[in-house]
Design a protein around this motif. Structure first.
Motif, mmCIF file in Angstrom:
data_model
loop_
_atom_site.group_PDB
_atom_site.id
_atom_site.type_symbol
_atom_site.label_atom_id
_atom_site.label_comp_id
_atom_site.label_asym_id
_atom_site.label_seq_id
_atom_site.Cartn_x
_atom_site.Cartn_y
_atom_site.Cartn_z
ATOM 1 N N ALA A 18 0.839 -1.207 0.000
ATOM 2 C CA ALA A 18 0.000 0.000 0.000
ATOM 3 C C ALA A 18 0.874 1.257 0.000
ATOM 4 O O ALA A 18 0.581 2.218 -0.707
ATOM 5 C CB ALA A 18 -0.935 -0.007 1.201
ATOM 6 N N GLU A 19 1.942 1.248 0.782
ATOM 7 C CA GLU A 19 2.846 2.398 0.810
ATOM 8 C C GLU A 19 3.477 2.631 -0.554
ATOM 9 O O GLU A 19 3.610 3.768 -0.995
ATOM 10 C CB GLU A 19 3.940 2.198 1.859
ATOM 11 C CG GLU A 19 3.446 2.354 3.285
ATOM 12 C CD GLU A 19 4.509 2.036 4.330
ATOM 13 O OE1 GLU A 19 5.428 1.227 4.049
ATOM 14 O OE2 GLU A 19 4.412 2.594 5.434
ATOM 15 N N ARG A 20 3.859 1.570 -1.237
ATOM 16 C CA ARG A 20 4.458 1.702 -2.574
ATOM 17 C C ARG A 20 3.457 2.269 -3.572
ATOM 18 O O ARG A 20 3.799 3.095 -4.407
ATOM 19 C CB ARG A 20 4.952 0.343 -3.072
ATOM 20 C CG ARG A 20 6.159 -0.160 -2.345
ATOM 21 C CD ARG A 20 6.543 -1.546 -2.840
ATOM 22 N NE ARG A 20 7.628 -2.101 -2.027
ATOM 23 C CZ ARG A 20 7.972 -3.376 -2.030
ATOM 24 N NH1 ARG A 20 7.326 -4.256 -2.798
ATOM 25 N NH2 ARG A 20 8.948 -3.796 -1.269
ATOM 26 N N LEU A 21 2.228 1.794 -3.491
ATOM 27 C CA LEU A 21 1.208 2.211 -4.458
ATOM 28 C C LEU A 21 0.667 3.602 -4.146
ATOM 29 O O LEU A 21 0.497 4.411 -5.053
ATOM 30 C CB LEU A 21 0.053 1.202 -4.472
ATOM 31 C CG LEU A 21 -1.063 1.478 -5.475
ATOM 32 C CD1 LEU A 21 -0.535 1.405 -6.902
ATOM 33 C CD2 LEU A 21 -2.201 0.480 -5.273
ATOM 34 N N LEU A 22 0.406 3.872 -2.899
ATOM 35 C CA LEU A 22 -0.303 5.091 -2.521
ATOM 36 C C LEU A 22 0.616 6.264 -2.199
ATOM 37 O O LEU A 22 0.131 7.342 -1.856
ATOM 38 C CB LEU A 22 -1.216 4.809 -1.325
ATOM 39 C CG LEU A 22 -2.194 3.644 -1.502
ATOM 40 C CD1 LEU A 22 -2.927 3.370 -0.212
ATOM 41 C CD2 LEU A 22 -3.149 3.894 -2.642
ATOM 42 N N ALA A 23 1.953 6.076 -2.267
ATOM 43 C CA ALA A 23 2.900 7.146 -1.942
ATOM 44 C C ALA A 23 2.553 8.395 -2.740
ATOM 45 O O ALA A 23 2.164 8.298 -3.892
ATOM 46 C CB ALA A 23 4.321 6.689 -2.237
ATOM 47 N N PRO A 24 2.598 9.560 -2.161
ATOM 48 C CA PRO A 24 3.192 9.927 -0.885
ATOM 49 C C PRO A 24 2.222 9.873 0.293
ATOM 50 O O PRO A 24 2.529 10.400 1.357
ATOM 51 C CB PRO A 24 3.646 11.365 -1.126
ATOM 52 C CG PRO A 24 2.579 11.907 -2.024
ATOM 53 C CD PRO A 24 2.196 10.733 -2.919
ATOM 54 N N ASN A 25 1.069 9.248 0.127
ATOM 55 C CA ASN A 25 0.125 9.129 1.241
ATOM 56 C C ASN A 25 0.710 8.269 2.348
ATOM 57 O O ASN A 25 1.587 7.450 2.124
ATOM 58 C CB ASN A 25 -1.200 8.525 0.765
ATOM 59 C CG ASN A 25 -1.926 9.431 -0.196
ATOM 60 O OD1 ASN A 25 -1.845 10.644 -0.091
ATOM 61 N ND2 ASN A 25 -2.616 8.849 -1.148
ATOM 62 N N GLU A 26 0.179 8.441 3.534
ATOM 63 C CA GLU A 26 0.641 7.710 4.704
ATOM 64 C C GLU A 26 -0.414 6.686 5.100
ATOM 65 O O GLU A 26 -1.607 6.955 5.054
ATOM 66 C CB GLU A 26 0.862 8.708 5.847
ATOM 67 C CG GLU A 26 1.379 8.109 7.107
ATOM 68 C CD GLU A 26 1.612 9.162 8.185
ATOM 69 O OE1 GLU A 26 2.404 8.898 9.078
ATOM 70 O OE2 GLU A 26 0.978 10.237 8.129
#
Length: 118
Positions: free
Chosen positions: A93-101
């Motif tokens: 999820a971090e990889r896909l949604l970056a820069p979201n936390e």
């Protein structure tokens, strides 16, 4: 050789999905009485699917972003939560949604019983 007609393609698709052993392309639902872990994993998968749909990304594009095979990526997008640990899903999820936390929120359970005294 001529290309398949839409009718032929549809017949082949029906044959494939009607096979009792066919397990792909089915969105999974949460089990009844899902644990907090299952809910967290499911929500991460759902959020990644929403992102894919909003950005109009193919499964291959999502797979490239999260650095997984297409088959594993499809497992995530179809909510196959039993195939992944929570920490792996957070990483993807971090990889896909970056820069979201990605955050975890702890909430009190709401009492769902509505028994009333008469």
């Amino acid at each position: 050789m001529t290309s398949k007609t839409e009718k032929q393609k549809f017949k082949e698709f029906l044959k494939k999905v009607e096979d009792p052993n066919y397990q792909r392309e089915i969105n999974r639902a949460l089990p009844l009485n899902a644990t907090s872990l299952q809910v967290a994993k499911y929500k991460l998968c759902k959020q990644m699917l929403i992102y894919q749909q909003e950005k109009k990304l193919s499964d291959e594009e999502v797979a490239e972003k999260i650095q997984l095979s297409k088959a594993e990526t499809e497992d995530i997008l179809f909510g196959c939560i039993e195939k992944f640990t929570l920490d792996r899903l957070i990483t993807y999820a971090e990889r896909l949604l970056a820069p979201n936390e990605v955050k975890v929120i702890v909430e009190s359970k709401k009492n769902t019983s509505h028994a009333r005294a008469v």
